[in-house]
Design an enzyme around this catalytic site. Structure first.
Site, PDB file in Angstrom:
ATOM      1  N   TYR A 280       9.804   4.093  21.667  1.00  0.00           N
ATOM      2  CA  TYR A 280       9.123   3.404  20.575  1.00  0.00           C
ATOM      3  C   TYR A 280       9.875   2.145  20.149  1.00  0.00           C
ATOM      4  O   TYR A 280       9.269   1.087  19.969  1.00  0.00           O
ATOM      5  CB  TYR A 280       8.936   4.344  19.377  1.00  0.00           C
ATOM      6  CG  TYR A 280       8.125   5.570  19.684  1.00  0.00           C
ATOM      7  CD1 TYR A 280       6.950   5.508  20.432  1.00  0.00           C
ATOM      8  CD2 TYR A 280       8.534   6.819  19.231  1.00  0.00           C
ATOM      9  CE1 TYR A 280       6.212   6.645  20.720  1.00  0.00           C
ATOM     10  CE2 TYR A 280       7.788   7.969  19.508  1.00  0.00           C
ATOM     11  CZ  TYR A 280       6.633   7.866  20.256  1.00  0.00           C
ATOM     12  OH  TYR A 280       5.902   8.986  20.530  1.00  0.00           O
TER      13      TYR A 280
ATOM     14  N   GLU B 270       5.102   9.300  13.554  1.00  0.00           N
ATOM     15  CA  GLU B 270       6.260  10.081  13.149  1.00  0.00           C
ATOM     16  C   GLU B 270       6.861  10.679  14.406  1.00  0.00           C
ATOM     17  O   GLU B 270       6.132  11.093  15.314  1.00  0.00           O
ATOM     18  CB  GLU B 270       5.849  11.189  12.174  1.00  0.00           C
ATOM     19  CG  GLU B 270       5.468  10.616  10.833  1.00  0.00           C
ATOM     20  CD  GLU B 270       4.364  11.400  10.142  1.00  0.00           C
ATOM     21  OE1 GLU B 270       3.690  12.204  10.803  1.00  0.00           O
ATOM     22  OE2 GLU B 270       4.169  11.168   8.945  1.00  0.00           O
TER      23      GLU B 270
END
Length: 147
Positions: free
Chosen positions: A115, A103
């Protein structure tokens, strides 16, 4: 020279780095308990035996989740987080892990870009998930990577 290795014992730098990176840091006992847990693993980037960055994960069956990843603010922009994640992904692939989740706050574009650059894809959103100093709440994106 930097090197990545598994963190097996509590290092006070975990707390220090985490507190400098997040609005609400974890304490000694948080990290100590995770490091003792069978389903948890941590890896760190070390420069002259001093922890510069780390990642902490949990593994359940064939899925892993990044619980936290942090880099000392003084050591940021040196590729430590990318190197840690690449090391972690390779490590998990050898352990027959199928997917890696995390998250990330929607207001952290640098982390989101990192990411996504490694192949993570958005699979969900948690409204008002993170608390900021001063009381503001921020959504979290849930990202996943097939390992």
């Amino acid at each position: 020279m930097n090197r990545i290795r598994q963190i097996e014992e509590f290092d006070p730098r975990l707390v220090e780095i985490h507190a400098q990176t997040f609005d609400f840091g974890w304490n000694n006992s948080d990290f100590s308990e995770y490091l003792k847990g069978e389903k948890y693993s941590a890896f760190g980037v070390y420069e002259a035996e001093r922890l510069q960055a780390f990642v902490l994960i949990s593994v359940v069956v064939d899925e892993a989740e990044i619980l936290t990843i942090a880099t000392d603010p003084i050591a940021q922009r040196r590729g430590h987080a990318r190197a840690l994640l690449q090391h972690l992904i390779a490590h998990l692939a050898h352990k027959d892990i199928r997917s890696l989740f995390l998250e990330v706050a929607v207001d952290n574009p640098a982390a989101i870009a990192l990411y996504e650059g490694l192949g993570f894809r958005k699979v969900g959103r948690r409204p008002l998930y993170y608390s900021r100093r001063g009381g503001a709440l921020v959504d979290a994106l849930i990202l996943s990577l097939a390992v």
